[in-house]
Design an enzyme around this catalytic site. Sequence first.
Site: not given
Ligand code: GDP
Ligand code: IMO
Ligand code: MG
Length: 459
Positions: A12, A15, A39-40, A232
């Site tokens: 999170d 990416k 979850g992207h 991840q």
């Molecule tokens: P990922 O799993 O690494 O792709 O990241 P996620 O999508 O799970 O979580 C990132 C969250 O932060 C999303 O809601 C994005 O829209 C938001 N986000 C990404 N970059 C920024 C930033 O520079 N500032 C803010 N405020 N939000 C961001």
């Molecule tokens: P993105 O791609 C954050 C964490 C889970 C748990 C551990 C193992 O959005 O960054 P799993 O279901 O993979 O066996 O869970 O890894 N986890 C993540 N945490 N972002 C993710 O993906 C994750 N995918 C798995 O919360 O601690």
């Molecule tokens: Mg994510």
Amino acid sequence: MTVTIVGSQLGDEGKGGVVDLYGDAADVVARYQGGDNAGHTVVHDGETYKLSLVPSGAVRGKIGVLGNGCVINPRTLFDEISTLQEKGLDPDVRVAERAHVILPFHRVLDGIEEDVKSESDQEVGTTGRGIGPTYEDKAGRRGVRIGDLLDPDVLRERLEYVVPQKRALVEDVYDIAVEDLDDPDAFDVDALFEEFREFGQRLEEEEMTVNASTFLTDAMADGQTVMFEGAQGTIIDIDHGNYPYVTSSNPTAGGAAVGTGLSPGVIADGEVIGIVKAYLTRVGSGPLPTELGGVVGDTPGYDEQGDGENEELATYIREEGGEYGTVTGRPRRVGWLDMPMLRHSARVNGFTGLAVNHIDVLAGLDEVKVGHSYDHEGEEIFTIPSTTEQWGECEANFRSFDGWPEVDWEAVAEDGYDAIPENARTYLEYLADELDTPIYAVGVGPGREETVVVEDPYE
Ligand code: GDP
Ligand code: IMO
Ligand code: MG
């Protein structure tokens, strides 16, 4: 030339947004590990797309490849494709024949094992998507691969071998009657065969299956550019993360080679960009030496919601940053940036550039802290120890930075790096110096336009 995007922390880091930003120049975006546990978030034309399996590039018409290192739940795959189609997109997704299939019993077993572990406070806090059990079967040489869905005889043979074992595991080891489960069909060979054979036919009819290695090699030989989208993050990598509080795959850069069938030389010839969130979040259990406050159920030993200054700060950052799991909706644990963690990550991945996100979320704080090193058994250490128990004993030594003001971040993104408030630049430069890696991009908001681009890796 390839660009590999890798999470440097606990997932999170943003990416998806960086893939979207740099992916413009790519023709193909390939995932190399993980499954629908990711979850992207991609924000495009005011519309927010949340993707768990389909590569983020699909939102902008890129070819998305799910490499052999991925684990694929066909139910999620086709649901996600339909959702994108309903939004007017026409995603082109290819799936590696060597990738493993998440079957319904994997999800059930993920849940049962977490329940059993929770009795002794050992649960990982998985996403419940069956990721661990599927990789277990891959390593145990009893998995079902995407290619097996295309051949009815092979599919039936594989299911007939594995399903009775899983049924026995549930009934004899966990002492649960399969008929009492919500989804007893998850353990029924005929039901599984019927559903997954249909998925196989659909994958075949829509010409979605590929040999990832030849597909990507041919694409590059044709002059197409390829991006690798890590899911991840490094600290939840099964080898280099905080075992056992990890996922079951290799999000680290080496995974991009193994998980697609390209040589390590191809990855190393390109750029490896570490995605860093300007603070820290974690979903699930495990130590976190720079944690502010805690989340009941996930923070070890934290049984009751407390209060106090740090709790308030953690809540503030969680709300400002919208730090709730994309897949599970759980509140994310929040902490200050952890440099021993990032030094480990930079070494393991060989980052050539950094994208630092979320500096806007910290704006308005008087002070921003960083865990610069740890104290462990009377010694100052600069990287994370190998065992989780030792990591749990580490106490962070903090450095303090003056905070930066809330500004018009869109204007900053337009004006460039020098428009970033000075104190935030000091913070970024500390990070780049400590990791000996240049800053390529700075996220100042969720949208693609809210990014300060310093370096475009494809130029
Ligand atoms: P990922 O799993 O690494 O792709 O990241 P996620 O999508 O799970 O979580 C990132 C969250 O932060 C999303 O809601 C994005 O829209 C938001 N986000 C990404 N970059 C920024 C930033 O520079 N500032 C803010 N405020 N939000 C961001
Ligand atoms: P993105 O791609 C954050 C964490 C889970 C748990 C551990 C193992 O959005 O960054 P799993 O279901 O993979 O066996 O869970 O890894 N986890 C993540 N945490 N972002 C993710 O993906 C994750 N995918 C798995 O919360 O601690
Ligand atoms: Mg994510």
